[in-house]
Design an enzyme around this catalytic site. Sequence first.
Site, PDB file in Angstrom:
ATOM      1  CB  CYS A   1      40.967  51.162  41.942  1.00  0.00           C
ATOM      2  SG  CYS A   1      41.724  49.716  41.641  1.00  0.00           S
TER       3      CYS A   1
ATOM      4  CB  CYS B   1      40.021  45.826  42.902  1.00  0.00           C
ATOM      5  SG  CYS B   1      40.788  46.613  41.299  1.00  0.00           S
TER       6      CYS B   1
END
Length: 136
Positions: free
Chosen positions: A46, A48
């Site tokens: 992902c 993040c």
Amino acid sequence: MYPPELVKPMREDLTSVGFEELHTSEAVEAALAKEGTTLVVVNSVCGCAAANARPGAKISLQNEKRPSNIVTVFAGVDKEAVDTARGYMVPFPPSSPSMALFKDGELVHMLERHHIEGRPAELIAENLVDAYNEHC
């Protein structure tokens, strides 16, 4: 499961600074059985993880006090290792990315995805450094 060529650079982002990759339950259990402190980073594909988690983990290692051992498992790739690591992180629910600091096999500090997502890497590093200074 993600293709190996997709996750290779994401793995190397941590292994290039000394993180040991764990691929099996046995490897996770052996790492957490070691004396001292162990940082476990549950890596992820992902955004993040790329923008916040991995950079924050790397920045935190510049601290004078740091974990004796630094290891990583990869969510969506190393299922067995991730499941075992998450078992040690109970009562926290599974999340990725996440980071856990263990001392002599006992969980002493946890950063879940909601602590990582949307926060700058420097803030994540500061959180980890505070934990290192207390437990390492």
